[in-house]
Design an enzyme around this catalytic site. Structure first.
Site, PDB file in Angstrom:
ATOM      1  N   ASP A 120      30.863  64.600  24.776  1.00 44.69           N
ATOM      2  CA  ASP A 120      31.414  64.868  23.450  1.00 44.69           C
ATOM      3  C   ASP A 120      31.497  63.556  22.689  1.00 44.69           C
ATOM      4  OD1 ASP A 120      31.834  67.650  23.828  1.00 44.69           O
ATOM      5  OD2 ASP A 120      33.714  67.255  24.865  1.00 44.69           O
ATOM      6  N   ASP A 138      28.691  72.273  20.469  1.00 44.59           N
ATOM      7  CA  ASP A 138      29.926  72.982  20.117  1.00 44.59           C
ATOM      8  C   ASP A 138      29.908  73.407  18.649  1.00 44.59           C
ATOM      9  OD1 ASP A 138      30.856  72.412  22.713  1.00 44.59           O
ATOM     10  OD2 ASP A 138      31.842  70.568  22.044  1.00 44.59           O
TER      11      ASP A 138
END
Length: 164
Positions: A120, A138
């Site tokens: 991330d 995401d």
């Protein structure tokens, strides 16, 4: 057969997964982990790793969750591919939306299988408040789900529902 179903949108899945993976590779090579790099006001690149799922849920020591979560993601991928296979080719918005969600799922699945964790790097914040750190996969899943909801609101055929 494939061109008469939603499977004709699998190219979009590949594009989404490829962009996700390329972004992660580039940022892993260029960013120091866990140190924010300002991009815009209220937006940082902050390289982190998540062994759990959304919002770091199930991020537990030991890494036992890698394979159960990978298997779960594979099931989701199979369900989405099956949905596309049964979808009529004229459901363009819905097919594109599902393909985008599928691309995000594949991008994160690749991370989980190869690295045992999901990379991330996008941090959105305001003052001292910070949203969960996420990645392009995401974001694609979120956009795809929003488009699925829009398709539903439009009645699945591009027209708004009566009385809505």
């Amino acid at each position: 057969m494939m061109m008469r179903t939603g499977l004709r949108w699998l190219w979009l899945t590949g594009v989404v997964a490829a962009i996700d993976q390329i972004s992660k590779i580039l940022l892993i090579e260029r960013l120091p982990p866990f140190r924010p790099v300002a991009v815009l006001p209220s937006l940082n690149f902050l390289l982190t790793y998540n062994t759990g799922v959304s919002f770091s849920f199930l991020q537990l020591p030991g890494g036992w969750q890698r394979w159960p979560l990978a298997i779960f993601a594979l099931v989701i991928v199979a369900v989405l591919v099956g949905w596309l296979a049964r979808m009529a080719s004229d459901r363009r918005l819905l097919a594109a939306a599902v393909a985008i969600v599928l691309g995000g799922a594949v991008g994160n699945l690749i991370d989980r299988i190869v690295q045992g964790q999901v990379t991330d790097f996008i941090q959105v914040y305001w003052g001292t408040w910070s949203f969960a750190i996420f990645n392009l996969a995401d974001a694609a899943i979120t956009v795809g789900v929003a488009l699925i909801l829009l398709d539903n609101l439009l009645g699945g055929d591009g027209r708004s529902r009566q009385g809505a």
